[in-house]
Design an enzyme around this catalytic site. Structure first.
Site, short mmCIF file in Angstrom:
data_model
loop_
_atom_site.label_atom_id
_atom_site.label_comp_id
_atom_site.label_asym_id
_atom_site.label_seq_id
_atom_site.Cartn_x
_atom_site.Cartn_y
_atom_site.Cartn_z
N HIS A 307 10.88 -7.41 -2.45
CA HIS A 307 9.62 -7.89 -3.09
C HIS A 307 9.46 -9.46 -3.09
O HIS A 307 10.68 -10.00 -3.54
CB HIS A 307 9.40 -7.27 -4.27
CG HIS A 307 7.94 -7.11 -4.78
ND1 HIS A 307 7.33 -8.22 -5.48
CD2 HIS A 307 7.12 -6.51 -4.63
CE1 HIS A 307 6.24 -8.10 -5.74
NE2 HIS A 307 6.16 -7.02 -5.38
N ASP A 364 6.16 0.82 -3.29
CA ASP A 364 5.92 1.97 -2.25
C ASP A 364 6.94 2.66 -1.62
O ASP A 364 6.48 3.37 -0.79
CB ASP A 364 5.32 0.64 -1.18
CG ASP A 364 4.14 0.09 -1.51
OD1 ASP A 364 3.00 0.59 -1.96
OD2 ASP A 364 3.69 -1.13 -1.02
N1 ACO Z 1 14.66 -5.16 5.23
C1 ACO Z 1 15.53 -5.96 5.83
N2 ACO Z 1 15.67 -7.12 5.64
C2 ACO Z 1 14.84 -7.51 4.65
C3 ACO Z 1 13.73 -6.95 4.02
C4 ACO Z 1 13.70 -5.47 4.40
N3 ACO Z 1 12.82 -4.74 3.86
N4 ACO Z 1 13.03 -7.69 2.94
C5 ACO Z 1 13.82 -8.86 3.38
N5 ACO Z 1 14.62 -8.89 4.10
C6 ACO Z 1 15.56 -10.06 4.42
C7 ACO Z 1 15.01 -11.02 5.20
O1 ACO Z 1 15.37 -10.79 6.79
C8 ACO Z 1 15.55 -12.39 4.73
O2 ACO Z 1 16.95 -12.32 5.29
P1 ACO Z 1 17.65 -13.61 5.84
O3 ACO Z 1 17.78 -14.41 4.62
O4 ACO Z 1 18.81 -13.46 6.29
O5 ACO Z 1 16.49 -14.39 6.71
C9 ACO Z 1 15.54 -12.23 3.50
O6 ACO Z 1 15.93 -10.82 3.13
C10 ACO Z 1 14.60 -12.79 2.48
O7 ACO Z 1 13.18 -12.21 3.14
P2 ACO Z 1 11.95 -12.67 3.03
O8 ACO Z 1 11.11 -12.23 4.23
O9 ACO Z 1 12.19 -14.28 2.96
O10 ACO Z 1 11.43 -12.44 1.43
P3 ACO Z 1 9.94 -12.53 1.23
O11 ACO Z 1 9.86 -12.72 -0.22
O12 ACO Z 1 9.01 -13.60 1.83
O13 ACO Z 1 9.24 -10.99 1.64
C11 ACO Z 1 8.54 -8.77 1.45
C12 ACO Z 1 9.02 -9.95 0.83
C13 ACO Z 1 7.22 -9.16 2.42
C14 ACO Z 1 7.98 -7.58 0.72
C15 ACO Z 1 9.84 -8.28 2.14
O14 ACO Z 1 11.07 -8.07 1.68
C16 ACO Z 1 9.29 -7.24 3.20
O15 ACO Z 1 9.09 -7.53 4.28
N6 ACO Z 1 9.59 -5.81 2.81
C17 ACO Z 1 9.28 -4.68 3.77
C18 ACO Z 1 7.86 -4.43 3.54
C19 ACO Z 1 7.33 -3.90 2.14
O16 ACO Z 1 8.01 -3.15 1.39
N7 ACO Z 1 6.43 -4.51 1.46
C20 ACO Z 1 5.69 -3.94 0.21
C21 ACO Z 1 5.87 -5.08 -0.79
S1 ACO Z 1 5.14 -4.27 -2.30
C22 ACO Z 1 3.76 -4.38 -2.29
O17 ACO Z 1 3.09 -5.25 -1.57
C23 ACO Z 1 3.01 -3.59 -3.10
#
Ligand code: ACO
Length: 428
Positions: A307, A364
């Site tokens: 998140h 979610d």
């Molecule tokens: N699975 C695997 N790796 C992940 C995930 C995941 N779900 N989420 C983040 N990471 C990793 C990224 O690859 C990154 O790794 P790195 O540092 O080695 O490059 C690190 O964790 C940070 O990730 P970011 O994308 O920079 O984090 P950000 O805060 O921008 O994104 C987000 C948050 C979009 C929710 C992300 O965690 C994601 O894509 N999750 C899956 C989708 C999801 O469940 N969305 C619902 C959010 S809740 C809502 O909207 C109600």
């Protein structure tokens, strides 16, 4: 803490006022930066460090896992309140008195009807259309049937617009579902509460008597409360920014629905179930998918994990997890994907990749499991999220209009070509 921060650029100092919120959050006020520095702006892709407004609606602390609406904890509200009462609280700032609530509920019910011509628009969609696309279009189409803009200076006008959209949006949700299913379009029943009404509009078919299951209704009510607001997320910021141009309420909400659709935002609940079903079809090998999620060369992400704001745990996920356990037990649902979900969570929470990046199950991860148990198909999950988020969008739009905020218009750091002369076609 001092009152100002000092910024130095090329040996020159600039004072930036330090602002403090009621929960002691600190912000640097850079609103005069560009004019004071002759053109310097801040650069913050994804607005990860940018406060776009002052807001008194929702407080969340991602590190501590706190979420409060108007000062009330999400745990308290989910346990004791109901969706419509929380909607009133979020939008108008205080819990309603008994009389206020009765009037509000009746006013919303009184608006739960659509112009018959809306059916022509719905008929024009192919049955395969995604419900979110239909919902966004239909929300915008409501403007055509309610063309006069909301006079935001009139409390009565504002109130009427709010009860109108709360009443009509639930019918749109049900009709979008009916379109997908090929079932008759139902109307609201004045004798039912908001959530029971949604359920009967979604599931009632003419040949069978439909009775609302109170356990299912309670679970749905809770789920909708948890989704009501979440401060300046992608869809809410969209609603505020569209509304800041003085586009109408329905047009702004329609943009919010579109923003919510994406799988990194509201679309994640559909993506979670699809992912769990895929793992199940693939033999239930959870470890294989954990490895895929960790592989930097694989675009696969564990949907429902991580998140932008919660870096400890998502308090909504905690409540929903318990609600999912209750509803599945009470409705006697046995679903193999539930076992996969639990296994996935268990493995990920111990894995250093997820622990070090503070990736925890978000709201979610579990909401889709409840929706599925209630008989709602996965393409409708994000629509249900939109239904839950509607009061938050309305409250944020109202706050923005009452605060008379300037039109939202970010700057950019231009990295394109510098001036060059046009070349005629024969010289390229
Ligand atoms: N699975 C695997 N790796 C992940 C995930 C995941 N779900 N989420 C983040 N990471 C990793 C990224 O690859 C990154 O790794 P790195 O540092 O080695 O490059 C690190 O964790 C940070 O990730 P970011 O994308 O920079 O984090 P950000 O805060 O921008 O994104 C987000 C948050 C979009 C929710 C992300 O965690 C994601 O894509 N999750 C899956 C989708 C999801 O469940 N969305 C619902 C959010 S809740 C809502 O909207 C109600």
């Amino acid at each position: 803490m001092s009152k100002n921060a000092i910024l130095q650029i090329d040996g020159k100092s600039y004072e930036l006022p330090i602002l403090k919120g009621t929960e002691n959050e600190v912000a640097l006020d850079i609103s005069s930066l560009r004019s004071a520095t002759n053109g310097v702006i801040t650069y913050d892709p994804g607005f990860k460090n940018t406060g776009s407004c002052k807001s008194a609606i929702t407080f969340l602390d991602g590190e501590k896992g706190i979420l409060r609406y108007r000062g009330y904890s999400i745990e308290d509200l989910a346990e004791n309140s109901n969706f419509l009462e929380v909607a009133y609280l979020i939008i108008f700032g205080e819990l309603p008195t008994k009389d206020q609530f009765e009037k509000f509920e009746n006013d919303v019910k009184g608006q739960a009807i659509l112009n018959e011509e809306m059916k022509n628009i719905i008929n024009g969609f192919p049955r395969s259309a995604h419900p979110m696309g239909m919902l966004s279009s239909l929300t915008s189409a409501l403007t055509a049937f309610n063309p006069s803009p909301v006079n935001v200076k009139s409390e009565a006008d504002m109130y009427n617009a709010i009860v109108k959209i709360l009443g009509k949006f639930q019918v749109l949700v049900a009709w979008v579902y009916a379109k997908n299913q090929g079932t008759p379009r139902n109307y609201a029943d004045y004798n039912l509460d908001y959530v029971s009404n949604i359920m009967q509009m979604l599931f009632r078919i003419p040949i069978k008597k439909y009775t609302v299951n109170p356990i299912a209704a309670k679970a749905l009510d809770k789920l909708l409360i948890l989704h009501e607001d979440h401060e300046q997320n992608c869809s809410t910021s969209t609603v505020r920014i569209v509304g800041s141009s003085e586009a109408g309420l329905f047009a702004s909400l329609s943009a919010g629905v579109s923003a919510l659709w994406g799988r990194l935002h509201g679309g994640a609940n559909q993506a979670v179930i699809e992912m769990l079903e895929q793992i199940n079809k693939d033999g239930g090998d959870v470890e294989k998918y954990i490895l895929k999620a960790k592989d930097p060369n694989d675009p696969f992400r564990l949907m429902g994990f991580g998140h932008r704001v919660y870096k400890n745990f998502d308090p909504r996920a905690k409540i929903i997890k318990a609600a999912a356990d209750d509803v599945l037990a009470e409705l006697h649902v046995k679903d193999p994907i539930l076992k996969i979900a639990r296994h996935l969570e268990e493995v990920a929470l111990k894995d250093d990749y997820f622990v070090s990046r503070k990736l925890y199950p978000n709201v979610d991860f579990y909401s889709g499991i409840i929706y599925k148990a209630l008989g709602i198909p996965s393409e409708m999950f994000t629509v249900m999220f939109a239904l839950g988020r509607l009061p938050g969008w309305i409250a944020q739009w109202r706050e923005m209009r009452l605060n008379v905020e300037p039109i939202g218009r970010p700057r950019q750091l231009y990295v394109g070509q510098t001036l060059r002369p046009y070349k005629t076609l024969n010289k390229r």
